[in-house]
Each structure stands twice: as structure tokens, then as C-alpha cells.
Design an enzyme around this catalytic site. Structure first.
Site, PDB file in Angstrom:
ATOM      1  N   SER A   1      20.927  32.202 -19.939  1.00 11.21           N
ATOM      2  CA  SER A   1      19.897  31.273 -20.384  1.00 11.21           C
ATOM      3  C   SER A   1      18.541  31.983 -20.471  1.00 11.21           C
ATOM      4  O   SER A   1      18.398  32.945 -21.218  1.00 11.21           O
ATOM      5  CB  SER A   1      19.870  30.051 -19.445  1.00 11.21           C
ATOM      6  OG  SER A   1      19.064  29.025 -19.955  1.00 11.21           O
TER       7      SER A   1
ATOM      8  N   ASP B   1      26.350  23.429 -26.183  1.00 11.54           N
ATOM      9  CA  ASP B   1      25.168  23.641 -25.346  1.00 11.54           C
ATOM     10  C   ASP B   1      24.070  22.656 -25.758  1.00 11.54           C
ATOM     11  O   ASP B   1      23.636  22.642 -26.908  1.00 11.54           O
ATOM     12  CB  ASP B   1      24.676  25.088 -25.519  1.00 11.54           C
ATOM     13  CG  ASP B   1      23.683  25.512 -24.438  1.00 11.54           C
ATOM     14  OD1 ASP B   1      22.914  24.648 -23.960  1.00 11.54           O
ATOM     15  OD2 ASP B   1      23.676  26.700 -24.088  1.00 11.54           O
TER      16      ASP B   1
ATOM     17  N   HIS C   1      26.171  24.201 -21.425  1.00 10.49           N
ATOM     18  CA  HIS C   1      25.237  25.235 -20.970  1.00 10.49           C
ATOM     19  C   HIS C   1      25.758  25.827 -19.666  1.00 10.49           C
ATOM     20  O   HIS C   1      25.307  25.475 -18.568  1.00 10.49           O
ATOM     21  CB  HIS C   1      23.828  24.654 -20.799  1.00 10.49           C
ATOM     22  CG  HIS C   1      22.765  25.694 -20.649  1.00 10.49           C
ATOM     23  ND1 HIS C   1      22.496  26.629 -21.615  1.00 10.49           N
ATOM     24  CD2 HIS C   1      21.906  25.959 -19.621  1.00 10.49           C
ATOM     25  CE1 HIS C   1      21.513  27.419 -21.220  1.00 10.49           C
ATOM     26  NE2 HIS C   1      21.144  27.020 -20.004  1.00 10.49           N
TER      27      HIS C   1
END
Length: 215
Positions: A109, A163, A196
């Protein structure tokens, strides 16, 4: 490809609000790849983050809003400070006897976005970069800040198709920008149904990629 590699060092950067310690399981997941790996899991500094109403948390740079979408605002001053920090860790590894091509940067991320920045800005050729569910910042000025020394660096970029934090579209936007500027040799993988997060499949793909840097 790395030449005469007898060891690797991997600097792994966590995501927003997280800590390096929470990623240490990667060491076991990666297993034996043929050479010893020294892992580093640095913690981001604590800073106010706009997307969380200015609440302070571990963060490599400011983020205006979540979900992150194509065209998201970048914070160049924050990025430069964190890049300098990661470059300092690389310099320490080089003092320990690692050559730059034995050093791989990776992250998840916000950490994946940082891995791309720090790798492409480094003045010596690194071994590779890993971006899991991240994005390419400052892509409009890519030609001015990326270094020619890492123009052909191998990059692994994995992203979940579902995501909802860092939009899946950012993977394609980022890889196309890299290709358009002739930067990096990108292995991009997408994972159906993954949100995610990471997955066993992605970790296996990442392990294959890291092994490919050696043999």
C-alpha cells in the site's frame, strides 16, 4: 539480473497506520530462496494525515483522501523526506558489505508506493522493487526524478482487483506510465476477488520474482 550474489537484503515498508513488526511473517513466507536474506522492517514516522482528519499515525507521507484513485494528490516534500530515510538504510547496508544489486525494496500500500519512489530515485542500480497494492506517485514528472541507474530495474507489482482502498485502476495507470518512460522491467500480477490485502498466491508470485533476481 544480479551477478555473483551470495546474499540479499530486503527493506520492506508497511502501509498507513501500520508497523514494520506486523510484516515480519514475510520472512517465513519467503522461505529458502537459495541465498540468505537480511530483512529490514522500518517504522514510518508518526504524522498528521489529511484523510483521517489530521489524526496522527505512522505514515510515510500525507494522503489527502481514501480511496486513492488515479490523479490523487501527491506530497513531494513528504516523499523526499521518506526517500532520504530509506536511502540512509540502503547506505548502512552497503557499509555492512552489501552491494546495491543485492538490495531489494518492497512494501504494501503506502509502503509499496514508497518502494517505487525510493528505488527509482536511488543513484546506483538496486536489485529490484516490489509494490503490493500500491501506486506510482508523481508520475507526470517521472522523467525528472527517476534515475537512469535504475531505468531497467526489475519491478514486481501485485494488486487485488477488488481493492477499495487503493483502486485497482492505479496498477494499470502506474505500469503504463513506467512503460511510456521506458522505466523498469515490470512483472504485473492481478488477483481476482482480492481486496486491499495480500494472498498466498501473491506471496508465491513475489517469491518467484525474488528468486529470479538471483538465478
Amino acid at each position: 539480473r544480479l551477478e555473483m550474489v551470495t546474499k540479499l537484503a530486503i527493506i520492506w515498508m508497511h502501509g498507513l497506520g501500520d508497523s514494520g513488526a506486523s510484516w515480519k511473517s514475510l520472512q517465513a513466507d519467503m522461505g529458502d530462496i537459495g541465498v540468505p536474506i537480511k530483512w529490514q522492517f522500518p517504522d514510518a514516522p508518526v504524522a498528521a494525515v489529511a484523510c483521517n482528519d489530521g489524526y496522527k499515525m505512522p505514515s510515510w507521507f500525507n494522503i489527502e483522501e481514501i480511496p486513492l484513485t488515479p490523479g490523487a494528490k501527491d506530497y513531494p516534500a513528504d516523499i523526499e523526506v521518506s526517500v532520504k530515510r530509506i536511502h540512509g538504510i540502503i547506505a548502512d547496508l552497503e557499509k555492512e558489505g552489501y552491494i546495491s544489486r543485492e538490495i531489494v525494496l518492497g512494501g504494501f500500500s503506502q509502503g509499496g508506493a514508497m518502494a517505487l519512489q525510493a528505488a527509482l530515485r536511488y543513484p546506483q542500480r538496486l536489485g529490484g522493487a516490489v509494490c503490493c497494492s500500491g501506486w506510482l506517485m508523481m508520475q507526470d514528472s517521472l522523467a525528472s526524478w527517476s534515475r537512469t541507474e535504475n531505468k531497467d530495474i526489475p519491478i514486481f507489482w501485485g494488486h487485488g482487483e477488488r481493492d477499495q482502498v487503493v483502486e485497482y485502476a492505479l496498477q494499470q495507470v502506474g505500469t503504463l506510465a513506467l512503460q511510456a518512460h521506458g522505466v523498469g522491467s515490470v512483472t504485473d500480477k492481478s488477483y481476482r476477488g482480492m481486496q486491499h490485502s495480500t494472498s498466498e498466491t501473491e506471496t508465491a508470485d513475489m517469491r518467484t520474482f525474488i528468486k529470479s533476481l538471483i538465478f
